[in-house]
Design an enzyme around this catalytic site. Structure first.
Site, PDB file in Angstrom:
ATOM      1  N   LYS A  30       0.818  -1.215   0.000  1.00  0.00           N
ATOM      2  CA  LYS A  30       0.000   0.000   0.000  1.00  0.00           C
ATOM      3  C   LYS A  30       0.859   1.275   0.000  1.00  0.00           C
ATOM      4  O   LYS A  30       2.065   1.237   0.244  1.00  0.00           O
ATOM      5  CB  LYS A  30      -0.917  -0.037   1.224  1.00  0.00           C
ATOM      6  CG  LYS A  30      -1.952  -1.166   1.186  1.00  0.00           C
ATOM      7  CD  LYS A  30      -2.879  -1.065   2.389  1.00  0.00           C
ATOM      8  CE  LYS A  30      -3.992  -2.093   2.304  1.00  0.00           C
ATOM      9  NZ  LYS A  30      -4.955  -1.915   3.425  1.00  0.00           N
TER      10      LYS A  30
ATOM     11  N   PHE B  25     -15.506   3.892   7.017  1.00  0.00           N
ATOM     12  CA  PHE B  25     -14.131   4.222   6.637  1.00  0.00           C
ATOM     13  C   PHE B  25     -13.903   4.208   5.131  1.00  0.00           C
ATOM     14  O   PHE B  25     -12.788   4.439   4.665  1.00  0.00           O
ATOM     15  CB  PHE B  25     -13.145   3.271   7.331  1.00  0.00           C
ATOM     16  CG  PHE B  25     -13.368   1.793   7.040  1.00  0.00           C
ATOM     17  CD1 PHE B  25     -12.887   1.194   5.890  1.00  0.00           C
ATOM     18  CD2 PHE B  25     -14.064   1.001   7.946  1.00  0.00           C
ATOM     19  CE1 PHE B  25     -13.088  -0.151   5.622  1.00  0.00           C
ATOM     20  CE2 PHE B  25     -14.284  -0.360   7.693  1.00  0.00           C
ATOM     21  CZ  PHE B  25     -13.783  -0.927   6.521  1.00  0.00           C
TER      22      PHE B  25
ATOM     23  N   ARG C  47      -2.484 -14.275   4.513  1.00  0.00           N
ATOM     24  CA  ARG C  47      -3.163 -13.549   5.591  1.00  0.00           C
ATOM     25  C   ARG C  47      -2.418 -13.718   6.918  1.00  0.00           C
ATOM     26  O   ARG C  47      -2.295 -12.779   7.700  1.00  0.00           O
ATOM     27  CB  ARG C  47      -4.619 -14.008   5.719  1.00  0.00           C
ATOM     28  CG  ARG C  47      -5.451 -13.530   4.533  1.00  0.00           C
ATOM     29  CD  ARG C  47      -6.869 -14.030   4.577  1.00  0.00           C
ATOM     30  NE  ARG C  47      -7.627 -13.513   5.703  1.00  0.00           N
ATOM     31  CZ  ARG C  47      -8.084 -12.272   5.812  1.00  0.00           C
ATOM     32  NH1 ARG C  47      -7.828 -11.389   4.852  1.00  0.00           N
ATOM     33  NH2 ARG C  47      -8.788 -11.906   6.854  1.00  0.00           N
TER      34      ARG C  47
ATOM     35  N   THR D 230      -5.530  -6.956  10.842  1.00  0.00           N
ATOM     36  CA  THR D 230      -5.729  -5.693  10.115  1.00  0.00           C
ATOM     37  C   THR D 230      -5.119  -4.511  10.853  1.00  0.00           C
ATOM     38  O   THR D 230      -4.473  -3.648  10.249  1.00  0.00           O
ATOM     39  CB  THR D 230      -7.244  -5.443   9.909  1.00  0.00           C
ATOM     40  OG1 THR D 230      -7.809  -6.611   9.299  1.00  0.00           O
ATOM     41  CG2 THR D 230      -7.496  -4.252   9.016  1.00  0.00           C
TER      42      THR D 230
ATOM     43  N   ARG E 205       2.429  -6.596   9.109  1.00  0.00           N
ATOM     44  CA  ARG E 205       1.724  -5.413   9.641  1.00  0.00           C
ATOM     45  C   ARG E 205       2.255  -5.016  11.019  1.00  0.00           C
ATOM     46  O   ARG E 205       2.304  -3.832  11.347  1.00  0.00           O
ATOM     47  CB  ARG E 205       0.221  -5.670   9.682  1.00  0.00           C
ATOM     48  CG  ARG E 205      -0.415  -5.577   8.293  1.00  0.00           C
ATOM     49  CD  ARG E 205      -1.818  -6.088   8.319  1.00  0.00           C
ATOM     50  NE  ARG E 205      -2.553  -5.801   7.093  1.00  0.00           N
ATOM     51  CZ  ARG E 205      -3.681  -6.425   6.758  1.00  0.00           C
ATOM     52  NH1 ARG E 205      -4.195  -7.350   7.542  1.00  0.00           N
ATOM     53  NH2 ARG E 205      -4.299  -6.118   5.630  1.00  0.00           N
TER      54      ARG E 205
ATOM     55  N   ASN F 208      -1.946   0.206   6.886  1.00  0.00           N
ATOM     56  CA  ASN F 208      -1.445  -1.061   7.431  1.00  0.00           C
ATOM     57  C   ASN F 208      -0.546  -1.817   6.449  1.00  0.00           C
ATOM     58  O   ASN F 208      -0.382  -3.028   6.534  1.00  0.00           O
ATOM     59  CB  ASN F 208      -2.613  -1.920   7.938  1.00  0.00           C
ATOM     60  CG  ASN F 208      -3.603  -2.267   6.845  1.00  0.00           C
ATOM     61  OD1 ASN F 208      -3.460  -1.842   5.700  1.00  0.00           O
ATOM     62  ND2 ASN F 208      -4.609  -3.047   7.183  1.00  0.00           N
TER      63      ASN F 208
HETATM   64  P1  CMP Z   1      -7.540  -4.268   3.890  1.00  0.00           P
HETATM   65  O1  CMP Z   1      -7.140  -5.655   4.261  1.00  0.00           O
HETATM   66  O2  CMP Z   1      -6.939  -3.674   2.675  1.00  0.00           O
HETATM   67  O3  CMP Z   1      -9.147  -4.219   3.749  1.00  0.00           O
HETATM   68  C1  CMP Z   1      -9.890  -3.023   3.975  1.00  0.00           C
HETATM   69  C2  CMP Z   1      -9.054  -1.924   4.558  1.00  0.00           C
HETATM   70  O4  CMP Z   1      -9.764  -0.878   5.170  1.00  0.00           O
HETATM   71  C3  CMP Z   1      -8.180  -2.473   5.662  1.00  0.00           C
HETATM   72  O5  CMP Z   1      -7.170  -3.315   5.136  1.00  0.00           O
HETATM   73  C4  CMP Z   1      -7.706  -1.185   6.332  1.00  0.00           C
HETATM   74  O6  CMP Z   1      -6.605  -0.627   5.640  1.00  0.00           O
HETATM   75  C5  CMP Z   1      -8.905  -0.243   6.119  1.00  0.00           C
HETATM   76  N1  CMP Z   1      -9.656   0.062   7.325  1.00  0.00           N
HETATM   77  C6  CMP Z   1      -9.786   1.296   7.846  1.00  0.00           C
HETATM   78  N2  CMP Z   1     -10.580   1.268   8.916  1.00  0.00           N
HETATM   79  C7  CMP Z   1     -10.970   0.000   9.104  1.00  0.00           C
HETATM   80  C8  CMP Z   1     -11.802  -0.653  10.060  1.00  0.00           C
HETATM   81  N3  CMP Z   1     -12.393   0.002  11.061  1.00  0.00           N
HETATM   82  N4  CMP Z   1     -11.972  -1.992   9.934  1.00  0.00           N
HETATM   83  C9  CMP Z   1     -11.385  -2.673   8.929  1.00  0.00           C
HETATM   84  N5  CMP Z   1     -10.583  -2.094   7.976  1.00  0.00           N
HETATM   85  C10 CMP Z   1     -10.380  -0.771   8.079  1.00  0.00           C
END
Ligand code: CMP
Length: 138
Positions: free
Chosen positions: A9, A57, A85, A91, A102, A112
């Site tokens: 990212k 978000f 994963r 996350t 991460r 992240n």
């Molecule tokens: P990703 O695995 O790319 O999938 C969705 C993305 O949304 C996640 O990683 C984060 O970068 C972003 N994100 C921001 N806020 C949240 C949240 N509250 N819960 C989950 N993902 C979030």
């Protein structure tokens, strides 16, 4: 063998740590079936993350993902989806296990550092979103 989509990212590409992340990917036994650096437009980011379009978000996430370049990769390995994963970690970097990407590199829940497909269905949407069949190398 199966495949998953990975994204390095903007926060990681901006900090010039994509090589470190790719080293972690290869050291974990994934082979890279495809890879490219691209700058997503805002609508392209929205299309990629459409499953999150009702989430609070969503707008911030799409602004972040289109603010600078990303590196998209197709990773190949037995159990590619769960193994990628696991290597990424949770996350939120604050709760990601030590040793995960991460935990090591992530800055915040949004920034992240990496993305991965969460199921075979999402990989089937996400891989062709960026790559045609002729771009995928065994
Ligand atoms: P990703 O695995 O790319 O999938 C969705 C993305 O949304 C996640 O990683 C984060 O970068 C972003 N994100 C921001 N806020 C949240 C949240 N509250 N819960 C989950 N993902 C979030």
């Amino acid at each position: 063998m199966n495949r998953t989509l990975a994204i390095i990212k903007p926060d990681a590409v901006e900090r010039n740590i994509s090589g470190k992340i790719i080293d972690r990917i290869e050291s974990a036994g994934f082979s890279i079936a495809a890879m490219k650096k691209i700058l997503l437009s805002r609508p392209e980011a929205e299309g990629f993350y459409y499953v999150h379009q009702e989430r609070p978000f969503f707008a911030d996430l799409c602004a972040y993902m289109s603010r600078s370049a990303v590196i998209v990769l197709v990773l190949e390995k037995e159990n590619a989806i769960p193994d990628w994963r696991r290597l990424m970690g949770a996350t939120n970097p604050d709760s990601a296990e030590s040793g995960t990407i991460r935990n090591e590199f992530g800055l915040s829940l949004e920034e992240n550092s990496v993305h991965g497909s969460d199921s075979p269905e999402s990989a089937n949407y996400e891989i062709p979103y960026f790559f045609s069949r002729i771009e995928l190398v065994q």
